[in-house]
Design a protein around this motif. Structure first.
Motif, PDB file in Angstrom:
ATOM      1  N   ALA A  52       0.839  -1.195   0.000  1.00 45.44           N
ATOM      2  CA  ALA A  52       0.000   0.000   0.000  1.00 45.44           C
ATOM      3  C   ALA A  52       0.870   1.238   0.000  1.00 45.44           C
ATOM      4  O   ALA A  52       2.025   1.230   0.425  1.00 45.44           O
ATOM      5  CB  ALA A  52      -0.902  -0.004   1.243  1.00 45.44           C
ATOM      6  N   GLY A  86      -1.953   4.749   2.436  1.00 50.92           N
ATOM      7  CA  GLY A  86      -2.889   3.660   2.235  1.00 50.92           C
ATOM      8  C   GLY A  86      -3.909   3.887   1.161  1.00 50.92           C
ATOM      9  O   GLY A  86      -4.766   3.067   0.930  1.00 50.92           O
ATOM     10  N   ALA A 119      -6.147   3.038   5.614  1.00 49.01           N
ATOM     11  CA  ALA A 119      -5.987   2.606   4.231  1.00 49.01           C
ATOM     12  C   ALA A 119      -7.325   2.139   3.672  1.00 49.01           C
ATOM     13  O   ALA A 119      -8.118   1.505   4.365  1.00 49.01           O
ATOM     14  CB  ALA A 119      -4.966   1.481   4.152  1.00 49.01           C
ATOM     15  N   THR A 120      -7.579   2.447   2.410  1.00 44.96           N
ATOM     16  CA  THR A 120      -8.863   2.065   1.817  1.00 44.96           C
ATOM     17  C   THR A 120      -8.862   0.658   1.256  1.00 44.96           C
ATOM     18  O   THR A 120      -9.925   0.065   1.089  1.00 44.96           O
ATOM     19  CB  THR A 120      -9.237   3.037   0.688  1.00 44.96           C
ATOM     20  N   SER A 121      -7.701   0.113   0.936  1.00 44.50           N
ATOM     21  CA  SER A 121      -7.709  -1.196   0.283  1.00 44.50           C
ATOM     22  C   SER A 121      -6.751  -2.208   0.888  1.00 44.50           C
ATOM     23  O   SER A 121      -7.072  -3.394   0.948  1.00 44.50           O
ATOM     24  CB  SER A 121      -7.381  -1.043  -1.205  1.00 44.50           C
ATOM     25  N   VAL A 160      -3.048  -2.850   3.678  1.00 47.13           N
ATOM     26  CA  VAL A 160      -1.995  -2.338   4.555  1.00 47.13           C
ATOM     27  C   VAL A 160      -0.872  -3.351   4.648  1.00 47.13           C
ATOM     28  O   VAL A 160      -1.073  -4.549   4.493  1.00 47.13           O
ATOM     29  CB  VAL A 160      -2.519  -2.049   5.984  1.00 47.13           C
ATOM     30  N   THR A 219      -4.534  -5.213  -4.553  1.00 48.29           N
ATOM     31  CA  THR A 219      -4.483  -4.171  -3.523  1.00 48.29           C
ATOM     32  C   THR A 219      -4.828  -2.805  -4.093  1.00 48.29           C
ATOM     33  O   THR A 219      -4.963  -1.847  -3.350  1.00 48.29           O
ATOM     34  CB  THR A 219      -3.079  -4.109  -2.896  1.00 48.29           C
ATOM     35  N   VAL A 274      -8.243  -1.632   7.557  1.00 42.53           N
ATOM     36  CA  VAL A 274      -8.567  -1.123   6.222  1.00 42.53           C
ATOM     37  C   VAL A 274      -9.973  -0.547   6.244  1.00 42.53           C
ATOM     38  O   VAL A 274     -10.840  -0.999   6.994  1.00 42.53           O
ATOM     39  CB  VAL A 274      -8.469  -2.219   5.140  1.00 42.53           C
ATOM     40  N   SER A 313      -6.307  -6.965   3.317  1.00 36.24           N
ATOM     41  CA  SER A 313      -6.826  -6.085   2.274  1.00 36.24           C
ATOM     42  C   SER A 313      -8.329  -6.253   2.199  1.00 36.24           C
ATOM     43  O   SER A 313      -8.909  -7.147   2.818  1.00 36.24           O
ATOM     44  CB  SER A 313      -6.175  -6.385   0.912  1.00 36.24           C
TER      45      SER A 313
END
Length: 624
Positions: A12, A16, A71-73, A75, A126, A365, A606
């Motif tokens: 990521a 993130g 993080a959106t998707s 880490v 990811t 996430v 993820s």
């Protein structure tokens, strides 16, 4: 054809996430002109004439310091570590593991990565923009359509085996799909097969095929009709459809189109049976309300599977656990918590703590779920029959305030469109040009153009709960500033039933609603909500709550279904969506988000936005 392999996950980025505007800018550069696509389809230039594409808006994280943004998707660094036991903790309940009966997006996502393989699948990644990439799963590729898009063929891999070591065959796939038609025995799951396969219907609209368990002369004729629509030749399965469908290969990524071995089918008694063709099989039996243990399937081969890495030796799925207690257990990082992942989103009361503490932020996430809240003006009401008034309401809508009220940037992201950010058709068009905070001056100007001189009264219905009450109050405040006089109608019971009942919905001018795509195409969003030909009847509007009735648009949407090229098709859907926004067919509010936390010894954490913003089990691992 050479076997496809899943993408190599990348670490990521530092914060993130990539901003939504940047991601979509890249996506726009890859697309042909939306206007060109629509002209090529039906020549309906009027559909997009006058569209005003506004400036792109920045991701709502812009208001959140980088060091407190989850993080959106994905880490952490990606690893290829096999072995160990992963604990998956959730409130549940799982209602079934039968592939033709699974309805929950969370359960579909888990089953699809653990034991229930399908003809096609979305490759794990990811990168949120790459999660809609379709690949062959049981099939060697993503399918071959006929020129008229009314036939689709898929060739199965010849090295896929069931957990008992027997070969998975074309007949197994056909049999699994046939079970969907046994609606008196196998119910609750998606029924797309009944809608799209070229099987004759009765006078009342029901299928002439009653599924593989039916007996008698009529059953034999129905089975013959199914066998004509779904044929096997060696390891190639061919589907004949009742109408052209360009994204049929995405539709078959659902478990409902997956295989079932006939000899293992216990019909309605096998709701929790798991007979696996994937990397894991159920050890013993499933305990409803408690869970079960998945262990490695010795007949599964990595060479036969381009999607799943299957790193852990064991996945212990525990349900019936309070969501807040799960989050706290995982956050505490004790003996079991270190190897655990929460499958439910952390409650709002805990989310700020998770994002504020670096050690927790590094193992959490915060993906979009694909569920979008939106408003629907009732075109049969006197006030919103006027397009200018609908545009004024859209201009006055403060989406940022709505997001704040429902929990802030970890709970949702402002969205003008019903199309979630992860889909190929996602766009940042702002036809009315008011951003996400609302523009009172612009709204007042539009009301003046509509010759509305005093406060404009209307009644808005919404599904009530304490959080929703606050969110609606935030919207009402902005609308009043712009010259509207809203009256709220909170509904606590059977909300969607009430707003789809013309009698119960009498006097309602605006409806709150939400929606999520069934797969990664806007074809599962726009026609279900705005095609009047499949919604509006004498008994009600279906899901077209605002009675949007545009025969030319219906024709255009039907034509878009026949665009073979995926990029062109999704670009065409984006153009249609922009036009709906311009004309005030609906007002997007926000895409809901989830926040998942894992233990410190969980690796490759993820989330899959295309699958519903769920924890990705294709390559998750535990430290050794």
């Amino acid at each position: 054809m050479a076997k496809q392999t899943p993408p190599t996950p990348e670490p990521a980025s530092a914060d993130g996430a990539t901003t939504r505007a940047t991601r979509r800018a890249a996506r726009r550069r890859r697309r042909p002109s939306r206007v060109q696509v629509l002209v090529a389809v039906v020549g309906v230039l009027a559909l997009v004439t006058g569209l005003v594409l506004g400036v792109r808006y920045l991701n709502s994280r812009a208001d959140t310091p980088p060091d407190t943004a989850a993080a959106t998707s994905a880490v952490g660094d990606r690893v290829d570590t096999d072995g160990g036991t992963l604990h998956a903790l959730t409130l549940g309940p799982v209602t079934t593991w039968d592939p033709q009966r699974i309805a929950s997006r969370d359960d579909m996502a888990f089953a699809g990565r653990v034991f229930a393989r399908t003809l096609t699948a979305y490759a794990p990644s990811t990168d949120p923009d790459d999660q809609a990439r379709l690949v062959g799963d049981l099939a060697t590729d993503t399918g071959t359509p006929g020129k008229d898009l009314k036939t689709w063929s898929f060739t199965l891999r010849d090295d896929v085996k069931w957990q008992d070591g027997s070969a998975l065959t074309c007949a197994d796939v056909a049999y699994g799909i046939s079970r969907t038609f046994a609606t008196d025995v196998i119910g609750g799951g998606p029924t797309d097969a009944l809608a799209v396969l070229a099987i004759p219907r009765q006078m009342d609209g029901t299928s002439t095929y009653a599924g593989p368990y039916a007996t008698g002369a009529a059953a034999a004729a129905g089975q013959a009709a199914f066998d004509k629509a779904v044929t096997c030749k060696d390891q190639t399965i061919t589907f004949t459809l009742s109408a052209p469908l360009s994204d049929f290969n995405e539709l078959v990524s659902q478990p409902a189109f997956g295989p079932v071995k006939k000899s293992e089918d216990r019909r309605d008694a096998g709701g929790y049976d798991v007979f696996s063709a994937g990397p894991y099989m159920l050890q013993g039996t499933w305990s409803a309300g408690k869970g079960g243990t998945f262990v490695r399937n010795p007949a599964w081969s990595q060479d036969s599977d381009p999607v799943r890495k299957a790193h852990p030796d064991v996945i212990r799925f525990q349900e019936g656990l309070d969501t807040q207690a799960v989050a706290q257990q995982v956050m505490a990082d004790g003996d079991t918590g270190r190897y655990s992942v929460a499958l439910g989103s952390a409650p709002p009361a805990i989310q700020q703590h998770i994002t504020a503490v670096q050690s927790l932020q590094e193992r959490s996430v915060n993906p979009g779920t694909g569920v979008v809240d939106y408003l629907v003006p009732n075109l049969r009401s006197e006030v919103f029959a006027d397009e200018k008034v609908r545009q004024a309401l859209a201009a006055a809508t403060n989406r940022d305030a709505y997001v704040t009220a429902i929990g802030g940037v970890t709970a949702a992201e402002p969205s003008r469109s019903l199309i979630p950010a992860s889909l190929p058709a996602a766009h940042d068009a702002d036809p009315i040009g008011t951003g996400t905070k609302g523009d009172v001056a612009r709204a007042k100007a539009l009301l003046t153009e509509a010759k509305k001189t005093g406060p404009v009264p209307f009644t808005v219905a919404y599904r009530s709960n304490p959080t929703a009450d606050k969110a609606m109050a935030a919207l009402v405040a902005g609308w009043r500033l712009a010259g509207f006089e809203p009256t709220t109608k909170p509904v606590t019971d059977d909300y969607f039933t009430q707003i789809s009942d013309p009698k119960a919905a009498t006097g309602i001018d605006l409806f709150w609603s939400n929606w999520a795509p069934a797969w990664a195409s806007a074809s599962t969003i726009l026609p279900p909500l705005f095609d009047s030909s499949i919604n509006i009847t004498k008994v009600g509007p279906g899901r077209d709550y605002g009675y949007w009735d545009d025969p030319k648009l219906n024709q255009t949407m039907a034509a878009v279904q026949g665009i073979a090229d995926r990029g062109e098709r999704e670009s065409a859907w984006a153009g249609i969506d922009e036009d709906l926004l311009l004309r005030g067919a609906y007002i997007g509010l926000a895409e809901r988000k989830a926040l998942y936390v894992a233990g410190s010894d969980v690796r490759n954490l993820s989330a899959n936005a295309v699958g519903g913003g769920v924890v990705e089990f294709a390559d998750i691992a535990v430290a050794r």
